[in-house]
Scaffold this motif. Structure first.
Motif, PDB file in Angstrom:
ATOM      1  N   MET A  53       0.843  -1.184   0.000  1.00  0.00           N
ATOM      2  CA  MET A  53       0.000   0.000   0.000  1.00  0.00           C
ATOM      3  C   MET A  53       0.880   1.237   0.000  1.00  0.00           C
ATOM      4  SD  MET A  53      -2.696   1.475   2.838  1.00  0.00           S
ATOM      5  CE  MET A  53      -3.997   0.352   2.478  1.00  0.00           C
ATOM      6  N   ASP A  54       0.544   2.166  -0.890  1.00  0.00           N
ATOM      7  CA  ASP A  54       1.236   3.455  -0.906  1.00  0.00           C
ATOM      8  C   ASP A  54       0.716   4.305   0.244  1.00  0.00           C
ATOM      9  OD1 ASP A  54       2.697   3.082  -3.347  1.00  0.00           O
ATOM     10  OD2 ASP A  54       0.830   3.394  -4.439  1.00  0.00           O
ATOM     11  N   LYS A  55       1.591   5.106   0.808  1.00  0.00           N
ATOM     12  CA  LYS A  55       1.133   6.045   1.822  1.00  0.00           C
ATOM     13  C   LYS A  55       0.380   7.195   1.158  1.00  0.00           C
ATOM     14  CE  LYS A  55       2.480   8.582   5.856  1.00  0.00           C
ATOM     15  NZ  LYS A  55       1.781   7.988   6.965  1.00  0.00           N
ATOM     16  N   TYR A  56       0.902   7.667   0.021  1.00  0.00           N
ATOM     17  CA  TYR A  56       0.304   8.793  -0.702  1.00  0.00           C
ATOM     18  C   TYR A  56       0.125   8.423  -2.167  1.00  0.00           C
ATOM     19  CZ  TYR A  56       1.900  11.408   3.359  1.00  0.00           C
ATOM     20  OH  TYR A  56       2.112  11.846   4.639  1.00  0.00           O
ATOM     21  N   ARG A  57      -0.862   9.021  -2.792  1.00  0.00           N
ATOM     22  CA  ARG A  57      -1.097   8.861  -4.227  1.00  0.00           C
ATOM     23  C   ARG A  57      -1.777  10.122  -4.725  1.00  0.00           C
ATOM     24  NH1 ARG A  57      -1.027   5.341  -8.209  1.00  0.00           N
ATOM     25  NH2 ARG A  57      -0.190   3.720  -6.858  1.00  0.00           N
ATOM     26  N   ALA A  58      -1.332  10.613  -5.877  1.00  0.00           N
ATOM     27  CA  ALA A  58      -1.951  11.771  -6.523  1.00  0.00           C
ATOM     28  C   ALA A  58      -2.896  11.272  -7.611  1.00  0.00           C
ATOM     29  CB  ALA A  58      -0.884  12.677  -7.120  1.00  0.00           C
ATOM     30  N   VAL A  59      -4.080  11.879  -7.686  1.00  0.00           N
ATOM     31  CA  VAL A  59      -5.099  11.437  -8.631  1.00  0.00           C
ATOM     32  C   VAL A  59      -5.577  12.633  -9.460  1.00  0.00           C
ATOM     33  CG1 VAL A  59      -7.391  10.404  -8.865  1.00  0.00           C
ATOM     34  CG2 VAL A  59      -5.869   9.650  -7.037  1.00  0.00           C
ATOM     35  N   VAL A  60      -5.699  12.408 -10.770  1.00  0.00           N
ATOM     36  CA  VAL A  60      -6.297  13.403 -11.671  1.00  0.00           C
ATOM     37  C   VAL A  60      -7.469  12.717 -12.357  1.00  0.00           C
ATOM     38  CG1 VAL A  60      -5.954  14.858 -13.701  1.00  0.00           C
ATOM     39  CG2 VAL A  60      -4.077  14.531 -12.090  1.00  0.00           C
ATOM     40  N   ILE A  61      -8.616  13.387 -12.359  1.00  0.00           N
ATOM     41  CA  ILE A  61      -9.813  12.840 -12.997  1.00  0.00           C
ATOM     42  C   ILE A  61     -10.137  13.697 -14.213  1.00  0.00           C
ATOM     43  CG2 ILE A  61     -12.260  12.304 -12.725  1.00  0.00           C
ATOM     44  CD1 ILE A  61     -11.706  12.064  -9.693  1.00  0.00           C
ATOM     45  N   ASN A  62     -10.247  13.048 -15.379  1.00  0.00           N
ATOM     46  CA  ASN A  62     -10.609  13.763 -16.596  1.00  0.00           C
ATOM     47  C   ASN A  62     -12.065  13.497 -16.950  1.00  0.00           C
ATOM     48  OD1 ASN A  62     -10.112  15.275 -19.083  1.00  0.00           O
ATOM     49  ND2 ASN A  62     -10.562  13.325 -20.047  1.00  0.00           N
ATOM     50  N   VAL A  63     -12.790  14.580 -17.191  1.00  0.00           N
ATOM     51  CA  VAL A  63     -14.154  14.505 -17.718  1.00  0.00           C
ATOM     52  C   VAL A  63     -14.252  15.549 -18.818  1.00  0.00           C
ATOM     53  CG1 VAL A  63     -16.623  14.595 -17.220  1.00  0.00           C
ATOM     54  CG2 VAL A  63     -15.044  13.826 -15.453  1.00  0.00           C
ATOM     55  N   ASP A  64     -13.716  15.210 -19.993  1.00  0.00           N
ATOM     56  CA  ASP A  64     -13.780  16.085 -21.169  1.00  0.00           C
ATOM     57  C   ASP A  64     -13.102  17.434 -20.954  1.00  0.00           C
ATOM     58  OD1 ASP A  64     -15.275  14.096 -22.543  1.00  0.00           O
ATOM     59  OD2 ASP A  64     -17.100  14.806 -21.556  1.00  0.00           O
ATOM     60  N   THR A  65     -11.994  17.441 -20.224  1.00  0.00           N
ATOM     61  CA  THR A  65     -11.230  18.674 -19.986  1.00  0.00           C
ATOM     62  C   THR A  65      -9.765  18.438 -20.353  1.00  0.00           C
ATOM     63  OG1 THR A  65     -10.935  18.030 -17.671  1.00  0.00           O
ATOM     64  CG2 THR A  65     -12.744  19.547 -18.163  1.00  0.00           C
ATOM     65  N   ARG A  66      -9.513  18.021 -21.584  1.00  0.00           N
ATOM     66  CA  ARG A  66      -8.189  17.601 -22.004  1.00  0.00           C
ATOM     67  C   ARG A  66      -7.073  18.591 -21.671  1.00  0.00           C
ATOM     68  NH1 ARG A  66      -6.289  15.136 -27.774  1.00  0.00           N
ATOM     69  NH2 ARG A  66      -8.200  13.949 -27.456  1.00  0.00           N
ATOM     70  N   PRO A  67      -7.164  19.881 -22.022  1.00  0.00           N
ATOM     71  CA  PRO A  67      -6.029  20.781 -21.753  1.00  0.00           C
ATOM     72  C   PRO A  67      -5.681  20.874 -20.262  1.00  0.00           C
ATOM     73  CG  PRO A  67      -7.572  21.819 -23.263  1.00  0.00           C
ATOM     74  CD  PRO A  67      -8.229  20.577 -22.750  1.00  0.00           C
ATOM     75  N   VAL A  68      -6.687  20.982 -19.422  1.00  0.00           N
ATOM     76  CA  VAL A  68      -6.454  21.101 -17.978  1.00  0.00           C
ATOM     77  C   VAL A  68      -5.904  19.794 -17.414  1.00  0.00           C
ATOM     78  CG1 VAL A  68      -7.589  21.525 -15.762  1.00  0.00           C
ATOM     79  CG2 VAL A  68      -8.250  22.856 -17.770  1.00  0.00           C
ATOM     80  N   THR A  69      -6.441  18.691 -17.875  1.00  0.00           N
ATOM     81  CA  THR A  69      -5.982  17.384 -17.401  1.00  0.00           C
ATOM     82  C   THR A  69      -4.532  17.142 -17.785  1.00  0.00           C
ATOM     83  OG1 THR A  69      -8.227  16.499 -17.494  1.00  0.00           O
ATOM     84  CG2 THR A  69      -6.421  14.895 -17.504  1.00  0.00           C
ATOM     85  N   VAL A  70      -4.169  17.450 -19.015  1.00  0.00           N
ATOM     86  CA  VAL A  70      -2.778  17.269 -19.453  1.00  0.00           C
ATOM     87  C   VAL A  70      -1.841  18.101 -18.582  1.00  0.00           C
ATOM     88  CG1 VAL A  70      -1.137  17.680 -21.333  1.00  0.00           C
ATOM     89  CG2 VAL A  70      -3.333  16.596 -21.816  1.00  0.00           C
ATOM     90  N   LEU A  71      -2.183  19.357 -18.335  1.00  0.00           N
ATOM     91  CA  LEU A  71      -1.329  20.207 -17.492  1.00  0.00           C
ATOM     92  C   LEU A  71      -1.219  19.652 -16.076  1.00  0.00           C
ATOM     93  CD1 LEU A  71      -2.435  23.780 -18.607  1.00  0.00           C
ATOM     94  CD2 LEU A  71      -0.241  22.653 -19.046  1.00  0.00           C
ATOM     95  N   ALA A  72      -2.321  19.198 -15.522  1.00  0.00           N
ATOM     96  CA  ALA A  72      -2.291  18.645 -14.165  1.00  0.00           C
ATOM     97  C   ALA A  72      -1.418  17.399 -14.100  1.00  0.00           C
ATOM     98  CB  ALA A  72      -3.710  18.325 -13.702  1.00  0.00           C
ATOM     99  N   VAL A  73      -1.573  16.500 -15.053  1.00  0.00           N
ATOM    100  CA  VAL A  73      -0.785  15.264 -15.065  1.00  0.00           C
ATOM    101  C   VAL A  73       0.699  15.571 -15.242  1.00  0.00           C
ATOM    102  CG1 VAL A  73      -0.307  13.169 -16.401  1.00  0.00           C
ATOM    103  CG2 VAL A  73      -2.660  13.754 -15.800  1.00  0.00           C
ATOM    104  N   LEU A  74       1.027  16.424 -16.193  1.00  0.00           N
ATOM    105  CA  LEU A  74       2.436  16.751 -16.431  1.00  0.00           C
ATOM    106  C   LEU A  74       3.061  17.440 -15.217  1.00  0.00           C
ATOM    107  CD1 LEU A  74       2.367  17.900 -20.162  1.00  0.00           C
ATOM    108  CD2 LEU A  74       3.152  15.704 -19.222  1.00  0.00           C
ATOM    109  N   SER A  75       2.321  18.295 -14.553  1.00  0.00           N
ATOM    110  CA  SER A  75       2.829  18.954 -13.344  1.00  0.00           C
ATOM    111  C   SER A  75       3.104  17.937 -12.241  1.00  0.00           C
ATOM    112  CB  SER A  75       1.830  19.999 -12.842  1.00  0.00           C
ATOM    113  OG  SER A  75       1.714  21.050 -13.761  1.00  0.00           O
ATOM    114  N   LEU A  76       2.173  17.013 -12.052  1.00  0.00           N
ATOM    115  CA  LEU A  76       2.369  15.998 -11.018  1.00  0.00           C
ATOM    116  C   LEU A  76       3.556  15.096 -11.331  1.00  0.00           C
ATOM    117  CD1 LEU A  76      -1.297  15.009 -10.203  1.00  0.00           C
ATOM    118  CD2 LEU A  76       0.333  16.096  -8.654  1.00  0.00           C
TER     119      LEU A  76
END
Length: 83
Positions: free
Chosen positions: A1-24
């Motif tokens: 089990m990981d102590k921490y995990r970062a999660v990004v949820i995409n719902v038809d918001t490709r530009p914002v999701t890509v930026l969030a994933v790349l930043s993480l």
């Protein structure tokens, strides 16, 4: 089990999701999970390929109410803390 995990949820918001994933991926020391809830098959395919390229975890989930999605993720993801 990981102590921490970062999660990004995409719902038809490709530009914002890509930026969030790349930043993480660039700045976050924790494992990253991308949850794809788009209804568009091309969008799902795009993010599946992106996750594979970046070496992050990828989950496809149907679009559900916000609270229901979060409740399911808290039960499904193997981490003590989610960001």
């Amino acid at each position: 089990m990981d102590k921490y995990r970062a999660v990004v949820i995409n719902v038809d918001t490709r530009p914002v999701t890509v930026l969030a994933v790349l930043s993480l991926v660039a700045k976050c020391p924790w494992p990253v999970t991308l949850v794809e809830c788009s209804r568009d098959p091309a969008e799902r395919r795009y993010f599946r390929e992106l996750a594979g390229h970046l070496g992050i975890d990828f989950l496809e989930r149907p679009l559900r109410p916000h609270g229901e999605t979060l409740d399911r993720l808290f039960r499904e993801l193997d981490a003590e803390n989610l960001l």
